[in-house]
Scaffold this active site. Structure first.
Site, PDB file in Angstrom:
ATOM      1  CG  HIS A 102     -57.438  88.491 -14.885  1.00  0.00           C
ATOM      2  ND1 HIS A 102     -57.854  88.250 -13.674  1.00  0.00           N
ATOM      3  CD2 HIS A 102     -56.559  87.640 -15.018  1.00  0.00           C
ATOM      4  CE1 HIS A 102     -57.520  87.236 -13.230  1.00  0.00           C
ATOM      5  NE2 HIS A 102     -56.588  86.848 -14.122  1.00  0.00           N
ATOM      6  CE  LYS A 148     -33.877  93.646 -17.671  1.00  0.00           C
ATOM      7  NZ  LYS A 148     -33.584  92.057 -17.240  1.00  0.00           N
ATOM      8  CG  LEU A 204     -34.313  89.968 -21.621  1.00  0.00           C
ATOM      9  CD1 LEU A 204     -33.238  90.974 -21.607  1.00  0.00           C
ATOM     10  CD2 LEU A 204     -35.514  90.917 -21.940  1.00  0.00           C
TER      11      LEU A 204
HETATM   12  N1  PMP Z   1     -31.745  87.024 -20.812  1.00  0.00           N
HETATM   13  C1  PMP Z   1     -32.339  87.089 -19.700  1.00  0.00           C
HETATM   14  C2  PMP Z   1     -33.564  85.975 -19.543  1.00  0.00           C
HETATM   15  C3  PMP Z   1     -32.296  88.046 -18.765  1.00  0.00           C
HETATM   16  O1  PMP Z   1     -32.805  88.206 -17.555  1.00  0.00           O
HETATM   17  C4  PMP Z   1     -30.989  88.983 -18.839  1.00  0.00           C
HETATM   18  C5  PMP Z   1     -30.719  89.897 -17.639  1.00  0.00           C
HETATM   19  N2  PMP Z   1     -31.749  90.924 -17.685  1.00  0.00           N
HETATM   20  C6  PMP Z   1     -30.144  88.862 -19.931  1.00  0.00           C
HETATM   21  C7  PMP Z   1     -30.585  88.005 -20.716  1.00  0.00           C
HETATM   22  C8  PMP Z   1     -29.043  89.617 -20.138  1.00  0.00           C
HETATM   23  O2  PMP Z   1     -29.495  90.949 -20.376  1.00  0.00           O
HETATM   24  P1  PMP Z   1     -28.620  92.392 -20.092  1.00  0.00           P
HETATM   25  O3  PMP Z   1     -27.233  92.044 -20.819  1.00  0.00           O
HETATM   26  O4  PMP Z   1     -29.290  93.470 -20.363  1.00  0.00           O
HETATM   27  O5  PMP Z   1     -28.373  92.177 -18.569  1.00  0.00           O
END
Ligand code: PMP
Length: 287
Positions: A102, A148, A204
């Site tokens: 880990h 991410k 995110l």
């Molecule tokens: N939320 C999540 C959980 C995601 O996986 C994504 C896509 N990566 C997004 C929002 C949208 O992010 P983005 O506009 O950067 O694609």
């Protein structure tokens, strides 16, 4: 022409592009990723994607030897070698290959992988007319979904539930609060105000979200970054979602109930114009 992928400095046929079985991304989800839209051979919003990628690496203490310039050059080379004009670029960086343990390994270089696949952006423009449906699911993810990482199992299960329900997306709900979709950010419109969950550790920070907030404010529209409830979403004048691959899509039903009369609304339409004009400005691509 065979599909080509990038693995640790080499471009090779996708079919023979592999990582070691002890890659930490596979064993622990100890990896971060980015997905970028490529239109007319140009990467959309490359700089913000790079900034987020660097932040994610820093959050996890993963060191990538490749600098920003060479990373961009290699990505563009892969896109060009594949001969795609419209595609998605996938970049994944894991903590490296090491005997399973880990704790962080000593001296294992990060594994950098890139793939591209054709993508039909015109389909997104067509979907503006019909809109899409969402369902809701409990948000049972970990506490740092702002990073991410490839640890996407809850997102995978939520998206599959959406597919099985004939919906495009699953909105993840904590208590009564709508946080975001399994791979998209969630928005509503009420009395002309555009509302989306604030950044922090519960969503995110989407690149499409950030750029839409900026463009909407520049167009003198009111954007509120605050949590909204499922009840507010049901009662909203309009709802929509954003992401790199969805761009912007109107939401016309939540859990089988029509939102905003079951039709895409004028504010979403205006925002979609801003989004697609920005795509054209950056890449020259038009539907
Ligand atoms: N939320 C999540 C959980 C995601 O996986 C994504 C896509 N990566 C997004 C929002 C949208 O992010 P983005 O506009 O950067 O694609």
């Amino acid at each position: 022409m065979p599909q080509l992928a990038y693995v640790n400095g080499q471009i090779l046929p996708l079919a023979s592009a592999t990582l070691h079985v002890e890659d930490r991304g596979t064993q622990f989800g100890d990896a971060i990723y980015e997905v970028c839209a490529v239109l007319n051979g140009q990467i959309l919003d490359w700089q913000p994607h790079l900034v987020r990628l660097r932040r994610n690496l820093a959050e996890l203490g993963i060191t990538l030897a490749t600098a920003d310039g060479p990373l961009g050059l290699q990505a563009r080379r892969l896109i060009a070698r594949n001969g795609h004009r419209e595609c998605l670029l996938y970049i994944q960086i894991s903590r490296g290959t090491a005997r399973r343990d880990h704790a962080f390994p000593q001296g294992a270089p990060a594994n950098l992988v890139m793939t591209v696949r054709r993508f039909d952006f015109a389909q997104r423009v067509r979907q503006l007319g019909s809109g899409i449906k969402v369902i809701t699911r409990a948000d049972d993810r970990w506490g740092r979904v702002d990073i991410k990482t490839t640890g996407l199992l809850p997102n995978v299960l939520a998206k599959q539930a959406a597919r099985e329900a004939g919906a495009f997306e699953a909105w993840l709900v904590a208590g009564s609060e709508v946080r975001e979709g399994s791979s998209t950010n969630a928005w509503i419109v009420k009395d002309g105000r555009i509302i989306t969950h604030p950044t922090g550790t519960h969503i995110l920070p989407g690149i499409a979200r950030d750029s839409l907030i900026r463009m909407a404010r520049e167009a003198q529209m009111v954007v509120e970054e605050r949590a909204f409830t499922l009840a507010e979403a049901r009662d909203a004048d309009e709802a929509f979602l954003t992401s790199t691959t969805a761009l912007i899509l109107p939401v016309v039903a939540i859990n089988g109930e029509a939102v905003a009369g079951g039709k895409p609304g004028p504010v979403t339409h205006r925002l979609a114009e801003l989004v697609w004009n920005e795509v054209a400005r950056q890449t020259g691509w038009r539907a």
